[in-house]
Design an enzyme around this catalytic site. Sequence first.
Site, PDB file in Angstrom:
ATOM      1  N   ASP A 489      -5.893  34.688 173.380  1.00  0.00           N
ATOM      2  CA  ASP A 489      -7.244  34.413 173.352  1.00  0.00           C
ATOM      3  C   ASP A 489      -7.245  33.961 171.919  1.00  0.00           C
ATOM      4  O   ASP A 489      -6.887  34.392 170.702  1.00  0.00           O
ATOM      5  CB  ASP A 489      -8.834  35.012 173.564  1.00  0.00           C
ATOM      6  CG  ASP A 489      -9.885  34.134 173.624  1.00  0.00           C
ATOM      7  OD1 ASP A 489      -9.634  33.040 173.541  1.00  0.00           O
ATOM      8  OD2 ASP A 489     -10.524  34.546 174.093  1.00  0.00           O
ATOM      9  N   ASP A 554     -13.839  27.336 178.706  1.00  0.00           N
ATOM     10  CA  ASP A 554     -14.916  28.280 180.158  1.00  0.00           C
ATOM     11  C   ASP A 554     -16.120  27.446 180.167  1.00  0.00           C
ATOM     12  O   ASP A 554     -17.032  28.056 180.680  1.00  0.00           O
ATOM     13  CB  ASP A 554     -15.418  28.409 178.175  1.00  0.00           C
ATOM     14  CG  ASP A 554     -14.851  29.567 177.337  1.00  0.00           C
ATOM     15  OD1 ASP A 554     -13.489  29.925 177.737  1.00  0.00           O
ATOM     16  OD2 ASP A 554     -15.264  29.528 176.105  1.00  0.00           O
TER      17      ASP A 554
HETATM   18  C1  DGJ Z   1     -13.479  33.292 175.054  1.00  0.00           C
HETATM   19  C2  DGJ Z   1     -12.564  32.591 176.331  1.00  0.00           C
HETATM   20  O1  DGJ Z   1     -12.547  31.372 176.632  1.00  0.00           O
HETATM   21  C3  DGJ Z   1     -13.198  33.615 177.713  1.00  0.00           C
HETATM   22  O2  DGJ Z   1     -12.679  32.780 179.110  1.00  0.00           O
HETATM   23  C4  DGJ Z   1     -12.971  35.250 177.905  1.00  0.00           C
HETATM   24  O3  DGJ Z   1     -12.044  35.802 177.697  1.00  0.00           O
HETATM   25  C5  DGJ Z   1     -14.263  35.254 176.009  1.00  0.00           C
HETATM   26  N1  DGJ Z   1     -13.601  34.705 175.065  1.00  0.00           N
HETATM   27  C6  DGJ Z   1     -13.842  36.923 176.037  1.00  0.00           C
HETATM   28  O4  DGJ Z   1     -13.917  36.963 174.284  1.00  0.00           O
END
Ligand code: DGJ
Length: 740
Positions: A489, A554
Site C-alpha cells: 500500500d 477503495d
Molecule cells: C488503503 C487501502 O486501499 C485499503 O484497502 C486498506 O488496505 C487501507 N489502506 C489500510 O490502511
Amino acid sequence: MSAVSFDPTQKLIVLRLRTSFYALRILPDGQVVHVGSGPAPEGNAPMVLGNLDAYEDPNYVWDEGGRRYELPTYGDIAYHHVGLKVSFPEAAAPLGKQDANHLPVRDLRLRYLKHEIRTDAAPAYPPAHGKPARKSGVPRETLILHLRDIAYNFEVRLCYRITPELDVIERWIELHNLTKMHVTIESLAFGTVHFPQGTYELTRTAGSWSREFIPVRQNIEQGETVLSQFGINTGHAFNPFYLVSPRGKTTEHAGEVYFGALAFSGNWALRFEALPTDAVRVYGGYEPTGFGMVLAPGESHTTPAFVHGYAGDGFGGASRRLHAFTRDYILPGFDDGQCRPVLYNSWEATFFKLSVDGQIQLARSAAEMGVELFCMDDGWFGDRRNDHAGLGDWIVSKAVFPDGLQPLVDEVKRLGMRFGLWVEPEMVNPDSDLYRKHPDWVLHYPGRPRTEMRFQLILDFGRPEVVEYIYNALAALLQTYDISFFKWDMNRYATEPGSVAGSAIWQKHVEGLYGIMDRLRKNFPKLDIQSCSGGGGRVDLGILARCDQAWTSDNTDAQDRTYIEDGFSLAYPPRVMESWVTHEHNLHHASLDLRFDVAMRGALGIGTKIDQLSAEERVHYKRKITFYKKIRPVVQNGNLYRLAMVQDGGASVWQSVTPDGSQCVYSVVVIHQLQGHHLPTYRLKALQPGAIYRITDETGAELARYSGSQLMGLGIHGDSRFGGAGCAVRSRTLLLERVS
Ligand code: DGJ
C-alpha cells in the site's frame, strides 16, 4: 525477416507491424523526422507516398508543424513544446565576457550518426526479479538511432522496440554526456508520437480517491491538453494511458485508435499538443514541474518506456492490444491458464481491530467458502492500533499477536490457503520507533514544516540506507513466516520533496521501490505482490512489471464499481483488477448477485464479515465462488469485448472470450434504466459462427443453445431473460461453451 527496413536512397526507416506501420526519415542535414504511421498497406506496398522533399528545407516550412521531429528539442526550429530541453552551463568557458548574458547555452541540435537493430535492448527499470514476463524470452527487435549534437559531444539514442503481433512500439531515450561539462536536463519525454494531420478526440480516465478510472472522452482542442502527476505514485486523478481517435469516427468495435501508456509510477506527464495546422502530437515522459537532472561528464540516463501503438478495430481493439501486451510482456510471468487466486482480505471486516482469534475465525469461514489466499490487512505491527502510529516499525505487535503470526499462519496453511500480509513500506508515522530514531530519513526541507497526510511522512528513498532498511525489514518477515502475498500500500501524496538525492528524488524513489520489489521477488520466488495506493492510485505498466495484480479502488460499492471497472478495462486487463464482494449495505444497497457479478469480472476477492453470514448466504457464496473458479480462466486470460459501458446507457455488458472462440463469459450489470426504456441487443463477438453454444448459469442449469452466428448476428436482447427485464438494478453472469 526483420520488421525494420531501411531504404538507403530515401533514407527511410519503416517499422512494419502486424496491421500497422511507423515510418521515419533521415533528412540530408541529419535531422530525423516522422513521416507516417497508421494502417499498413497490404503486402509489400510502399508505406509512404508522395514527395518527401517538403520536409527537407526549412525555408519552405513556416513552423515545425510541417516538420515532425522524432525528438523535438529546444534548439533547431522549435516553436512549441519539446521532448528534450537541455542546457550547457559550463559551455561559457571558451566564449568571451561579452557573451555572458547569452549563457547558459540552451540549444541542442541533434543529427543522425548511425542506426542499428538489436534484440537485447531494454528501457530503464526493466524488472530484475525471477519471474520475467511470459514472452520476455522471445527476442524483439529494437531500432536504435544514434544522434549527436552539432557542437558538443552529447549523444542521444532514440530506441524503438517492436512487438509486431500486437502493433505495439515501446519507445525510450538514452542520453549520454560524453562532453567534459555538466549538462542540465530541464525536460525529458520518453518519446514523442505524431498523429496523422487531423482533428482528434481523447479517451482516458479521471477521478479521485474512491472514484478512480472514470472514463472521459473529450476533443483534443487546439493548444495543450495535459494529463500528469508529480509525485511518487501514479495518482488517482489521471492514469498514464490514452486512446486517441479521429473525431467522431471511432466506435468500440470499429475505426482507428492510436493508443499509448507510460511504464513509470512517479513523476509523469502526457502532453497532447494540437496546432492550428492540425498537427497533433503527444509527448510522454517526466512531468517537467519539479523535474531536474544533471548529467556529469561521462554520465548517462535511460528513460522508462512509452508504449504506443495502433488499432484499426475500435477502442476495444486498442484495449485488447494493451491487455495482451500487459499479460505477455509486462506482468511477472505466469504459466498458460494459470489464474489469480480467490482472495479474502480482512480490511472491511475488522479494520484495525485485529486479534488472533478473530482472524482465525475469518480464515476458517473463508476457507469453507473456497477462498485460496487469506490476506490480513493493516494493524498487525508496531503500535499500529489506528492510523496515527506504527508505520515504519515492521515488527509483529506483541500486544495483538503474543505468539507472533505463527499460530495464524499455521491455521491458514492448515486450511489449505496461502497467507498474505498488508504492508506500506515507503511510509513512516512520526509516532513510531523508526522516526524517533531517524527523523532525517523522511522527505523534508531543513527548517521547513513536514506536512503529514493520514498522519504519515514519506521515507527518503534517495538514501540507500533507507532502501536497505526497508528491504531487510520485509525480507525478515518473509524469512520468518510462510508469506506468499504482500498487499503493498501507499497512502499519501508527496509534499516537500527534499531529499539527499536533490531533484532526482522523483526517479530515485521509484527506482528504490522497484528495486525492493524486484529483490524480494527474486529472493522469495513464492511471493506475489498486489499494488495498492489508497485504492487504485498506483496502476501503470511500470509497477505491473513487478506486481501480479492491483487494488482497483477503495470503493467496493458494486454500483459505483461498475463505472470504475469499465474505465480500468480501457487500458488494463481483468486479470490484474482485484475486486471484492463486500457488505450488502454499502453506498447503495446491492444484492449478493450484483456484488458477485461485478467482482467476478476481475480477480475475485471477498471482504465481508465472512464469519457472520447466514446459512443461506454461505450456500450462495460457495456456489458463486465455485462458479467463478469455473469461468475465471476465460475472465482472467481471455479477450475482453465491451458490448456496452454503463456511462453510455445504464448497462455495462462485458464478454470475455477464449482466443479460439470456444468459450465465453457474458456479464451484464444494469445500474440505471428508466421505466419504459428498453435496453438494446448486444451482439456477441469473436465466436465460431458454425458452432453451437450451450448457455449455463451459476447453478449449471442450461438456459439455451444457440449458434455462434445467431449470437453474433442476432445478439442477446438486454431485456431478455439473460439480463433480466424491468428497471431494477440487476446483473447476470453466464457461461457459453461450444458443444458442437
Ligand atoms: C488503503 C487501502 O486501499 C485499503 O484497502 C486498506 O488496505 C487501507 N489502506 C489500510 O490502511
